[in-house]
Enzyme design. Sequence first.
Site, short mmCIF file in Angstrom:
data_model
loop_
_atom_site.label_atom_id
_atom_site.label_comp_id
_atom_site.label_asym_id
_atom_site.label_seq_id
_atom_site.Cartn_x
_atom_site.Cartn_y
_atom_site.Cartn_z
CD GLN A 103 -2.38 -1.35 2.62
OE1 GLN A 103 -3.42 -0.72 3.09
NE2 GLN A 103 -1.63 -2.20 3.63
CG HIS A 121 -2.65 2.72 -1.82
ND1 HIS A 121 -2.82 2.92 -0.70
CD2 HIS A 121 -3.89 1.55 -1.91
CE1 HIS A 121 -4.01 2.15 0.12
NE2 HIS A 121 -4.55 1.36 -0.90
CB CYS A 149 -0.22 15.32 -20.82
SG CYS A 149 -0.29 13.64 -22.05
CB CYS A 152 -3.53 15.19 -24.66
SG CYS A 152 -3.86 15.25 -22.92
N GLY A 189 3.18 -4.75 9.03
CA GLY A 189 3.28 -3.07 9.22
C GLY A 189 1.88 -2.31 8.74
CB SER A 191 -3.70 -0.04 10.58
OG SER A 191 -4.25 0.63 9.44
CG ASN A 215 1.42 -3.69 13.21
OD1 ASN A 215 2.03 -3.19 13.96
ND2 ASN A 215 0.58 -3.51 12.19
ZN ZN Z 1 -2.59 13.55 -21.79
#
Ligand code: ZN
Length: 253
Positions: A103, A121, A149, A152, A189, A191, A215
């Site tokens: 995570q 994540h 970017c 685009c 480690g 929660s 933990n």
């Molecule tokens: Zn873009």
Amino acid sequence: MDIEIPSELIRRLQKAEHVVVLTGAGVSAESGIPTFQEARTGVWAAYDPAELATPQAFLRNPRLVWDWYAERRQEMEAAQPGPSHYALVDLEQGIPHFLLITQNIDGLHWRAGSRELLELHGNIGRCRCFDCGTYAFGWDEEGAKPPSCAHCGGLLRPDVVWFGEGLPGQQLRAAYRATEQAHLFFSVGTSAGVQPAASLPLIARRSGAYVVEINPHETALSLMADCWLRATPGAVLPVLARWVMPQTEEEDA
Ligand SMILES: [Zn+2]
């Protein structure tokens, strides 16, 4: 002094074909990385997470969100992997089917050498276009904030999962699939309080895995895990890794 590992866990670890490890903030903390909450000091204390880490915040004030993550990125890039990160690389090499699900967004597992890795994540070292999704691995730090970017012209955002956003579906499916096949599942480690990662130990348990929590602090998982090692990840993982490394496994016998 090494922590004592229950012999049943050692036995299971040595014969496990499929092992899944979930890591969280406790592993990053060992490398000195503050949590999101801990990082909100100084000028940042005035902002709540909804103003720094949501798509709405980025649309409202892209410069503020960019600056917050630029500072976090600097902090994380200056940090070094610790004993836990390296032990997980050893475990990956010693176990036939191994998956590390993290995570953490600091990229330290990757930098340590973990390759069977799902960064649930995201990773702060990457950006992607807010509009078209094209990834960017480098940009001009001195130029516009946020940079645009190349594809685009849209704004680049950090490739991390913000509050209120779903996790990448493909990664999540891979995490569930590996967890269902796991013989051994470690929650390290974390929660174990944030969904959907929090459901992984439960899925592992239901699928017949032996669930281990590492933990120093009690969590929602501590009492339902098959084994709770009440210690820091850095005190436990290197010891576990020694039991699966072929060249050293006799050492402690
Ligand atoms: Zn873009």
